[in-house]
Scaffold this motif. Structure first.
Motif, PDB file in Angstrom:
ATOM      1  N   CYS A   1       0.780  -1.241   0.000  1.00  0.00           N
ATOM      2  CA  CYS A   1       0.000   0.000   0.000  1.00  0.00           C
ATOM      3  C   CYS A   1       0.810   1.289   0.000  1.00  0.00           C
ATOM      4  N   VAL A   2       2.119   1.174   0.120  1.00  0.00           N
ATOM      5  CA  VAL A   2       2.975   2.355   0.052  1.00  0.00           C
ATOM      6  C   VAL A   2       3.844   2.176  -1.191  1.00  0.00           C
ATOM      7  N   ASP A   3       4.580   3.150  -1.567  1.00  0.00           N
ATOM      8  CA  ASP A   3       5.277   3.157  -2.848  1.00  0.00           C
ATOM      9  C   ASP A   3       6.409   2.135  -2.925  1.00  0.00           C
ATOM     10  N   PHE A   4       6.074   0.910  -3.227  1.00  0.00           N
ATOM     11  CA  PHE A   4       7.059  -0.149  -3.418  1.00  0.00           C
ATOM     12  C   PHE A   4       6.855  -0.772  -4.796  1.00  0.00           C
ATOM     13  N   PRO A   5       7.935  -1.272  -5.406  1.00  0.00           N
ATOM     14  CA  PRO A   5       7.780  -1.997  -6.677  1.00  0.00           C
ATOM     15  C   PRO A   5       7.137  -3.365  -6.424  1.00  0.00           C
ATOM     16  N   PRO A   6       6.818  -4.121  -7.467  1.00  0.00           N
ATOM     17  CA  PRO A   6       6.265  -5.467  -7.266  1.00  0.00           C
ATOM     18  C   PRO A   6       7.142  -6.284  -6.316  1.00  0.00           C
ATOM     19  N   TYR A   7       6.527  -7.177  -5.581  1.00  0.00           N
ATOM     20  CA  TYR A   7       7.252  -7.946  -4.571  1.00  0.00           C
ATOM     21  C   TYR A   7       6.683  -9.348  -4.482  1.00  0.00           C
ATOM     22  N   GLU A   8       7.448 -10.238  -3.875  1.00  0.00           N
ATOM     23  CA  GLU A   8       7.018 -11.607  -3.638  1.00  0.00           C
ATOM     24  C   GLU A   8       6.494 -11.736  -2.216  1.00  0.00           C
ATOM     25  N   ILE A   9       5.494 -12.562  -2.033  1.00  0.00           N
ATOM     26  CA  ILE A   9       4.941 -12.809  -0.699  1.00  0.00           C
ATOM     27  C   ILE A   9       5.501 -14.130  -0.191  1.00  0.00           C
ATOM     28  N   PHE A  10       6.067 -14.081   0.997  1.00  0.00           N
ATOM     29  CA  PHE A  10       6.593 -15.270   1.663  1.00  0.00           C
ATOM     30  C   PHE A  10       5.793 -15.501   2.937  1.00  0.00           C
ATOM     31  N   PRO A  11       5.618 -16.754   3.348  1.00  0.00           N
ATOM     32  CA  PRO A  11       4.851 -17.009   4.570  1.00  0.00           C
ATOM     33  C   PRO A  11       5.557 -16.449   5.804  1.00  0.00           C
ATOM     34  N   SER A  12       4.741 -16.078   6.774  1.00  0.00           N
ATOM     35  CA  SER A  12       5.273 -15.613   8.050  1.00  0.00           C
ATOM     36  C   SER A  12       5.938 -16.785   8.773  1.00  0.00           C
ATOM     37  N   LYS A  13       6.948 -16.495   9.568  1.00  0.00           N
ATOM     38  CA  LYS A  13       7.639 -17.547  10.320  1.00  0.00           C
ATOM     39  C   LYS A  13       6.783 -18.081  11.466  1.00  0.00           C
ATOM     40  N   GLU A  14       5.847 -17.263  11.956  1.00  0.00           N
ATOM     41  CA  GLU A  14       4.949 -17.683  13.032  1.00  0.00           C
ATOM     42  C   GLU A  14       3.613 -16.977  12.874  1.00  0.00           C
ATOM     43  N   TRP A  15       2.630 -17.455  13.601  1.00  0.00           N
ATOM     44  CA  TRP A  15       1.290 -16.885  13.546  1.00  0.00           C
ATOM     45  C   TRP A  15       0.624 -17.044  14.906  1.00  0.00           C
ATOM     46  N   SER A  16      -0.504 -16.380  15.063  1.00  0.00           N
ATOM     47  CA  SER A  16      -1.254 -16.510  16.313  1.00  0.00           C
ATOM     48  C   SER A  16      -2.742 -16.378  16.026  1.00  0.00           C
ATOM     49  N   ASP A  17      -3.514 -16.913  16.910  1.00  0.00           N
ATOM     50  CA  ASP A  17      -4.965 -16.774  16.839  1.00  0.00           C
ATOM     51  C   ASP A  17      -5.493 -16.523  18.249  1.00  0.00           C
ATOM     52  N   ASP A  18      -4.680 -15.843  19.030  1.00  0.00           N
ATOM     53  CA  ASP A  18      -5.050 -15.577  20.420  1.00  0.00           C
ATOM     54  C   ASP A  18      -5.775 -14.233  20.525  1.00  0.00           C
ATOM     55  N   PRO A  19      -6.535 -14.033  21.583  1.00  0.00           N
ATOM     56  CA  PRO A  19      -7.243 -12.763  21.762  1.00  0.00           C
ATOM     57  C   PRO A  19      -6.284 -11.672  22.258  1.00  0.00           C
ATOM     58  N   TRP A  20      -5.386 -11.245  21.401  1.00  0.00           N
ATOM     59  CA  TRP A  20      -4.330 -10.299  21.755  1.00  0.00           C
ATOM     60  C   TRP A  20      -4.871  -9.012  22.346  1.00  0.00           C
ATOM     61  N   PHE A  21      -6.060  -8.607  21.917  1.00  0.00           N
ATOM     62  CA  PHE A  21      -6.640  -7.337  22.352  1.00  0.00           C
ATOM     63  C   PHE A  21      -7.107  -7.382  23.808  1.00  0.00           C
ATOM     64  N   ILE A  22      -7.202  -8.585  24.369  1.00  0.00           N
ATOM     65  CA  ILE A  22      -7.574  -8.732  25.783  1.00  0.00           C
ATOM     66  C   ILE A  22      -6.328  -8.693  26.659  1.00  0.00           C
ATOM     67  N   ASN A  23      -5.265  -9.385  26.213  1.00  0.00           N
ATOM     68  CA  ASN A  23      -4.028  -9.416  26.979  1.00  0.00           C
ATOM     69  C   ASN A  23      -2.853  -9.300  26.015  1.00  0.00           C
ATOM     70  N   GLN A  24      -2.301  -8.112  25.904  1.00  0.00           N
ATOM     71  CA  GLN A  24      -1.222  -7.853  24.954  1.00  0.00           C
ATOM     72  C   GLN A  24       0.109  -8.470  25.387  1.00  0.00           C
ATOM     73  N   GLU A  25       0.253  -8.804  26.656  1.00  0.00           N
ATOM     74  CA  GLU A  25       1.533  -9.310  27.151  1.00  0.00           C
ATOM     75  C   GLU A  25       1.641 -10.826  27.068  1.00  0.00           C
ATOM     76  N   ASP A  26       0.557 -11.535  27.257  1.00  0.00           N
ATOM     77  CA  ASP A  26       0.569 -13.008  27.283  1.00  0.00           C
ATOM     78  C   ASP A  26       0.105 -13.542  25.943  1.00  0.00           C
ATOM     79  N   ARG A  27       0.996 -13.523  24.943  1.00  0.00           N
ATOM     80  CA  ARG A  27       0.671 -13.938  23.583  1.00  0.00           C
ATOM     81  C   ARG A  27       1.157 -15.348  23.316  1.00  0.00           C
TER      82      ARG A  27
END
Length: 193
Positions: free
Chosen positions: A160-186
């Motif tokens: 969404c910012v001024d970058f040329p075309p790029y490749e998408i690589f998977p993230s090294k990690e992910w989460s599905d925790d309710p981060w908005f309830i407890n930002q410290e205990d992820r």
């Protein structure tokens, strides 16, 4: 299906971003998360943030009236100072907006629309009806995430910012925790590929 693809202009430093709530109300987002989101958007792009008039309106389902949600979305597309529209958070009822969206207004005023989850139905409808490219990316509230936001930030910036075309690589990690309830205990899960 619209045959012509319209790519909104990329963001530049200092641009105006409008936050709308096409699904759940922003009233469920804490002031701490809002402040962190604004601070991060200022830090990375010196972006100016405004909110739709009705983003904090709340009904018994933590949403707002269809009219309020549609009005905020239409006003964001109409406002020529707005360069991107971020959704506040997802939910479960964005489909209620579809029959009321002014697709001609949206097509005539293309701009970045960024959100995910329930917002996908609105994004897909806009792209299908107008040809305007929309972005499956962070909600405004996501910008207030203390930990685990780096991959999202990097991907958003490339798209969404001024970058040329790029490749998408998977993230090294992910989460599905309710981060908005407890930002410290992820809880982060290693991406096995």
């Amino acid at each position: 299906m619209n045959e012509r693809i319209i790519v909104p202009k990329k963001l530049v430093r200092g641009d105006h971003i409008r936050v709308v709530a096409p699904s759940r109300s922003m009233s469920i987002i804490s002031n701490e998360v809002r402040d962190l989101a604004i601070d991060r958007l200022k830090l990375y792009g010196d972006f100016n943030i405004s909110y739709g008039k009705n983003v904090d309106e709340t009904d018994e389902l933590n949403s707002s009236s269809i009219k309020s949600r549609v009005d905020d979305l239409h006003n964001a597309f109409q406002d020529t100072s707005v360069k991107a529209i971020f959704t506040g958070i997802g939910g479960y009822n964005a489909n209620q907006l579809l029959r009321y969206l002014d697709f001609d207004l949206i097509k005539d005023n293309p701009k970045i629309l960024c959100g995910f989850s329930d917002i996908t139905i609105v994004s897909n409808a806009i792209t299908a009806k107008t040809g305007v490219v929309t972005y499956s990316g962070p909600h405004f509230s996501s910008w207030g995430m203390k930990k685990g936001f780096e991959y999202t930030l990097e991907s958003f910036w490339k798209a969404c910012v001024d970058f040329p075309p790029y490749e998408i690589f998977p993230s090294k990690e992910w989460s599905d925790d309710p981060w908005f309830i407890n930002q410290e205990d992820r809880e982060f899960i290693k991406n096995s590929g």
